[in-house]
Design a protein around this motif. Structure first.
Motif, PDB file in Angstrom:
ATOM      1  N   ALA A  81       6.704   1.234   3.442  1.00 46.77           N
ATOM      2  CA  ALA A  81       5.262   1.312   3.237  1.00 46.77           C
ATOM      3  C   ALA A  81       4.922   1.483   1.761  1.00 46.77           C
ATOM      4  N   ASP A  82       5.671   2.335   1.070  1.00 40.81           N
ATOM      5  CA  ASP A  82       5.432   2.520  -0.358  1.00 40.81           C
ATOM      6  C   ASP A  82       5.698   1.245  -1.142  1.00 40.81           C
TER       7      ASP A  82
ATOM      8  N   GLY B 168       3.215  -1.600  -0.102  1.00 44.92           N
ATOM      9  CA  GLY B 168       1.838  -1.263  -0.454  1.00 44.92           C
ATOM     10  C   GLY B 168       1.602  -1.097  -1.940  1.00 44.92           C
ATOM     11  N   GLY B 169       2.640  -0.649  -2.688  1.00 46.13           N
ATOM     12  CA  GLY B 169       2.433  -0.314  -4.090  1.00 46.13           C
ATOM     13  C   GLY B 169       3.021  -1.267  -5.096  1.00 46.13           C
TER      14      GLY B 169
ATOM     15  N   SER C  56       1.801   7.755  -1.486  1.00 52.05           N
ATOM     16  CA  SER C  56       0.692   7.899  -0.545  1.00 52.05           C
ATOM     17  C   SER C  56       0.828   6.955   0.642  1.00 52.05           C
ATOM     18  N   TYR C  57       1.254   5.709   0.411  1.00 49.91           N
ATOM     19  CA  TYR C  57       1.409   4.770   1.521  1.00 49.91           C
ATOM     20  C   TYR C  57       2.494   5.252   2.487  1.00 49.91           C
TER      21      TYR C  57
ATOM     22  N   ALA D 196       1.942   6.315   6.436  1.00 52.65           N
ATOM     23  CA  ALA D 196       2.680   5.621   7.496  1.00 52.65           C
ATOM     24  C   ALA D 196       3.518   6.595   8.298  1.00 52.65           C
TER      25      ALA D 196
END
Length: 253
Positions: free
Chosen positions: A93-94, A97-98, A116-117, A121
């Motif tokens: 997710a990180d 997403g980033g 944060s992602y 998640a």
């Protein structure tokens, strides 16, 4: 090595890869083959899931609210696995997403820090699993099937996709033999058909296949292939979806 010795080595490799449990006593000095051991992955997942489900029922029988019992059960599973799959979900997710490009996404996924992602998640996945486990009429069955299908989905992706980098778990896995893959995919499907109504079993298997396909396609677009983090995320996402289907019938009366 004898046929039985190879099977023991496969089981030791599967348990050693997917859990924190000691396996030295099981391997008996046999050589590990992660690719060949893929047939054991759903068996390990089903055993873990059944353990969690029995914990839900046991703690609820002691007087704990089912939601609290389910939370402790999920915590137990994370202890047994070392949070391996949850870590993969957070890293994926990180990274996805980033990161701005493929190289940056892979670098973020290698970073041990959580962003944060990843936090969002991971938090949502744990919340869904706890609520769904508490709502399942038969949590041992539901969690066993979810665990088995999640690990089978991992095996399917390993066979279908190329690794995104030259090192790491996905790259370290040798070519998976077809008989091992067939056993990996068929074992949880057979268990679902045996333990669940036919319609619900079909829903669970289709959901697992769809989740694996979607995450595989996403990983191909984002980083150009498969990583260990994607495998872990697949197991968690399949677990969430299959457990959610199991909870449709509502909590037991």
């Amino acid at each position: 090595m004898s046929w039985l010795g190879r099977r023991r080595a496969d089981l030791a490799a599967g348990i050693g890869l997917l859990t924190r449990l000691p396996v030295g006593w099981l391997s008996a000095g046999g050589a590990f083959d992660l690719g060949r051991s893929v047939w054991t992955w759903p068996l390990v997942g089903m055993a873990l899931g059944a353990t969690g489900g029995l914990a839900v029922d046991g703690l609820a029988a002691m007087g704990l609210a089912r939601s609290l019992a389910a939370a402790w059960a999920v915590a137990l599973l994370m202890l047994l696995t070392g949070g391996l799959h949850e870590d993969g979900l957070a890293d994926m997710a990180d990274g996805f997403g980033g990161g701005r490009d493929r190289a940056r996404k892979l670098a973020i996924m290698r970073d041990s820090r959580i962003g944060s992602y990843g936090a969002m998640a991971l938090g949502m996945a744990l919340l869904i699993r706890v609520i769904a486990a508490a709502a399942a009429p038969h949590p041992a069955v539901a969690m066993a099937i979810a665990g088995g299908l999640g690990r089978a989905a991992m095996g399917g992706l390993c066979r279908a996709m190329k690794p995104a980098r030259t090192d790491g778990l996905a790259a370290a896995l040798p070519r998976i033999p077809r008989p091992a893959l067939a056993a990996c995919l068929l074992a949880p499907v057979a268990a679902a058909l045996l333990l669940l109504p036919a319609g619900r079993a079909l829903q669970a298997c289709v959901a697992a296949a769809v989740v694996a396909a979607l995450l595989g396609r996403l990983a191909q677009r984002q980083v150009g292939g498969l990583t260990g983090d994607v495998l872990g995320a697949t197991a968690v996402c399949v677990d969430c979806c299959v457990l959610s289907l199991a909870g449709i019938a509502g909590p037991p009366g």
